[in-house]
Design a protein around this motif. Sequence first.
Motif, PDB file in Angstrom:
ATOM      1  N   ILE A 346       0.853  -1.186   0.000  1.00 39.53           N
ATOM      2  CA  ILE A 346       0.000   0.000   0.000  1.00 39.53           C
ATOM      3  C   ILE A 346       0.890   1.237   0.000  1.00 39.53           C
ATOM      4  N   ASN A 347       0.592   2.167  -0.874  1.00 39.16           N
ATOM      5  CA  ASN A 347       1.206   3.494  -0.849  1.00 39.16           C
ATOM      6  C   ASN A 347       0.102   4.537  -0.881  1.00 39.16           C
ATOM      7  N   GLY A 348       0.173   5.490   0.045  1.00 35.74           N
ATOM      8  CA  GLY A 348      -0.856   6.510   0.153  1.00 35.74           C
ATOM      9  C   GLY A 348      -0.368   7.871  -0.304  1.00 35.74           C
ATOM     10  N   TYR A 349      -1.257   8.619  -0.963  1.00 37.56           N
ATOM     11  CA  TYR A 349      -0.956   9.961  -1.444  1.00 37.56           C
ATOM     12  C   TYR A 349      -2.181  10.842  -1.217  1.00 37.56           C
ATOM     13  N   ASP A 350      -1.932  12.116  -1.030  1.00 34.79           N
ATOM     14  CA  ASP A 350      -3.049  13.049  -0.931  1.00 34.79           C
ATOM     15  C   ASP A 350      -2.718  14.317  -1.718  1.00 34.79           C
ATOM     16  N   ARG A 351      -3.697  15.194  -1.783  1.00 36.72           N
ATOM     17  CA  ARG A 351      -3.564  16.428  -2.532  1.00 36.72           C
ATOM     18  C   ARG A 351      -4.436  17.470  -1.862  1.00 36.72           C
ATOM     19  N   PRO A 352      -3.884  18.635  -1.491  1.00 32.22           N
ATOM     20  CA  PRO A 352      -4.686  19.651  -0.806  1.00 32.22           C
ATOM     21  C   PRO A 352      -5.866  20.102  -1.659  1.00 32.22           C
ATOM     22  N   ASP A 353      -6.955  20.354  -1.012  1.00 32.11           N
ATOM     23  CA  ASP A 353      -8.154  20.814  -1.705  1.00 32.11           C
ATOM     24  C   ASP A 353      -7.906  22.196  -2.321  1.00 32.11           C
ATOM     25  N   GLY A 354      -8.247  22.333  -3.604  1.00 31.59           N
ATOM     26  CA  GLY A 354      -8.059  23.591  -4.302  1.00 31.59           C
ATOM     27  C   GLY A 354      -6.682  23.794  -4.890  1.00 31.59           C
ATOM     28  N   TYR A 355      -5.769  22.828  -4.733  1.00 30.77           N
ATOM     29  CA  TYR A 355      -4.419  22.955  -5.292  1.00 30.77           C
ATOM     30  C   TYR A 355      -4.491  22.759  -6.804  1.00 30.77           C
ATOM     31  N   LEU A 356      -3.995  23.736  -7.565  1.00 30.27           N
ATOM     32  CA  LEU A 356      -4.130  23.739  -9.016  1.00 30.27           C
ATOM     33  C   LEU A 356      -3.151  22.750  -9.633  1.00 30.27           C
ATOM     34  N   TRP A 357      -3.676  21.888 -10.494  1.00 22.48           N
ATOM     35  CA  TRP A 357      -2.831  20.914 -11.196  1.00 22.48           C
ATOM     36  C   TRP A 357      -2.206  21.616 -12.395  1.00 22.48           C
ATOM     37  N   THR A 358      -0.863  21.662 -12.439  1.00 17.59           N
ATOM     38  CA  THR A 358      -0.137  22.363 -13.490  1.00 17.59           C
ATOM     39  C   THR A 358       0.577  21.353 -14.375  1.00 17.59           C
ATOM     40  N   THR A 359       0.423  21.496 -15.690  1.00 17.96           N
ATOM     41  CA  THR A 359       1.072  20.636 -16.669  1.00 17.96           C
ATOM     42  C   THR A 359       1.859  21.505 -17.628  1.00 17.96           C
ATOM     43  N   HIS A 360       3.140  21.181 -17.797  1.00 12.29           N
ATOM     44  CA  HIS A 360       3.989  21.884 -18.758  1.00 12.29           C
ATOM     45  C   HIS A 360       3.987  21.097 -20.068  1.00 12.29           C
ATOM     46  N   VAL A 361       3.605  21.789 -21.127  1.00 14.60           N
ATOM     47  CA  VAL A 361       3.454  21.166 -22.442  1.00 14.60           C
ATOM     48  C   VAL A 361       4.596  21.659 -23.341  1.00 14.60           C
ATOM     49  N   PRO A 362       5.357  20.742 -23.990  1.00 12.73           N
ATOM     50  CA  PRO A 362       5.167  19.280 -24.008  1.00 12.73           C
ATOM     51  C   PRO A 362       6.063  18.522 -23.051  1.00 12.73           C
ATOM     52  N   GLU A 363       6.774  19.208 -22.122  1.00  9.74           N
ATOM     53  CA  GLU A 363       7.765  18.531 -21.284  1.00  9.74           C
ATOM     54  C   GLU A 363       7.160  17.392 -20.473  1.00  9.74           C
ATOM     55  N   ASP A 364       5.995  17.612 -19.880  1.00 14.00           N
ATOM     56  CA  ASP A 364       5.415  16.591 -19.005  1.00 14.00           C
ATOM     57  C   ASP A 364       4.865  15.400 -19.761  1.00 14.00           C
ATOM     58  N   TYR A 365       4.826  15.453 -21.092  1.00 17.95           N
ATOM     59  CA  TYR A 365       4.401  14.302 -21.890  1.00 17.95           C
ATOM     60  C   TYR A 365       5.585  13.536 -22.471  1.00 17.95           C
TER      61      TYR A 365
END
Length: 696
Positions: A346-365
């Motif tokens: 089991i591995n657990g992860y969380d994410r704060p409420d309202g934290y904006l998900w940022t994607t850099h295009v095209p580096e993150d792909y």
Amino acid sequence: ASFYIDPRLQPTDGRVSMVNLRRLTAARRMRVRIAQADPGIRDVVLRVYAPEFVPEHKLAAAWNRLSLEQRRQLARGNVYDVDLLTEAERRALVRRRWAGVGPIGVAGQHYRIRKLYTFREIMGKELAPPVPPFGLFVSPERHGVIPIPDPGGRVRLAFDAVDDASVPAGKLMLHWRDPGGRVERRILRPWTDARQRMVLQLQPGTLEVVSNRAGAVRAYLQQSDGGWYEITPHYPYLAIYLTGEEPVHFAVHHVSDHPTVMRFDLRRIWLQGTPSACSSVSYRLLARDGRTVRRGRMAAPVKPSRFDIMTGRWTDSRVSDPVRHYLWLPAEVDEVVFESACPIAINGYDRPDGYLWTTHVPEDYDAAKLLDLQHRMPGWFSVRPLNLKTLLLHNRIPLIQVQIHPRPDEEIQALMQGQYHWQEYQPEGHPAARWLLVPRESPLPPRTRSLPGFYLHLPRDREIQVRMEAEREVLRPNLIFTRTTARPGKLTLWLDGQRYASMEVAGRIGELPLPPLRRGVHQLRLESDAQTSCFINHVNAMDDVYVKRLVYPLRRAPVDFVVDKQPWERNKVISARLFMPAGRMREVRVHVRVRGVQRPYLRDLRGWTFSDRLFVVAPPKSMAKAPVLGKAGMFMDVGQSFFIPLRADLPAGRYRIEMWIEGRDEGYVALTNVLPGRYEERRIVEEAAFENAVEY
């Protein structure tokens, strides 16, 4: 092993007894005698030790006088090896020692001495297992994945076998995929020697290495100056927490009593000698007062991983690929507890409420840049178990090495065979849509039904052979022209040696319908002035092809797209392509918001959709321009694609996607959806009369 010089005497194994004399403050002597003994025992020998404290000024010298084996014996209870101990830890180990205490009296009169010989320290060369060759480890159970960075080129591969005699004649299967997973190439090579070298010409993507013998592979990419630099990936290690002997407890961190999403990655573990493993794990959601809010079970994977491996003392075990589960937890839930009868990771992860998900295009792909963990912004944050110390004491935190996984083969095959459903979305309202003529970048062969939107660039004053295709016998092609001058000009198109169309054109951009003709192979030749470029559709070709795309303006004001998610669409991925004015040299920030998202609390969800996302879009590397049809002198770049997933947590229904650009930048956007596989669809075909078709 211990022995006496007298062969008639054989010592047995010893026993250690501790006598606590702290409360016997008046004791000055200790007398020992035999109270009872079996007939076979000739005598008993005794050695007494008392604690002794080394003076502070002798501590450093006391450690240096110890042999390597003595140091290891003293430090065997420490987490670190003897070479990693600090000066304070070394002093603590030698500060107290046991010193021998001799008996009172005269030897031979009051006591007897027997000399016991023991093999204790054999100072020889330590036999260690052979060091495996450096590189990415591959075996019949583990495939290796090597990202090929942009722009690709000549790749040199070096293979070294771990055990030369393991397999007399090995085989190497090299499976290359492009970054989108849509094009693949398979290379089969024999592996006859302990060392194998080869050089391949590869485009950017991922190279999967499959071998039937254990070995290590290293990869090098040739640079423009002729030199080679190593691109062998260094994949990260991940600590996993095992259930079974102990439950695993995770705390739920809420921000201002807002709901919190938690992600749990489950991996199945196959221990050596165990025929099967648990197929699921149970979980409990606990409130702050310890009350159980909900119980449930989460399914674990059923097959071992072909890419991830266990390390350390767990190398004989197998681990599966992760299966992700999500829980949308209200503020009353304070803890999540996992339990199972046998090991489940089991591995657990969380994410704060309202934290904006940022994607850099095209580096993150880019698969090669995904390994740059130091410069990547994490999307999920790891959560350590509450009972971490207990899991450490019970050796329930092994390390695994993880790799980048390629896409499933069935999706690739469906795309290659043209078995996919394509859908284009239009925004609400009446935006000023434009047509672009964009260079085609897809490596997939075109489908026949898509050829009306694909335009081949016609060379001037040169005859070429083309295959004209359509879903019906007769097709009606269109001709698009772009000109660098507004003065009138003349176009003449020859088909199979005869004049097919001749016309006078004016303006910089235009589109003209051509007479009907039969599908098949034809000879085309264009006659025009040097200021004119022409494009014709319905041609089945891969090179020098342009796509006619309908795009919509994107500015600071939000643009709304309505997307329907069907019941059979478990994970729906919307593809967006942003076109900005040609010559752009800086990034553009695009915001995306999904409206209508409603999720159930406390339920096991198999996906998670981020309703607020930010895409930082870099300018494309290609300097090609896409003309805007109907807008003379206006050109856009070739565009950058980014993706908006609607995961399994969203039920079937209608959702609204809002998009806007930060600042004063203006561009165009197109939203599409591609689903691999066969889907039911409706076709309306209008057949043209044969007598109106051009025949030769």
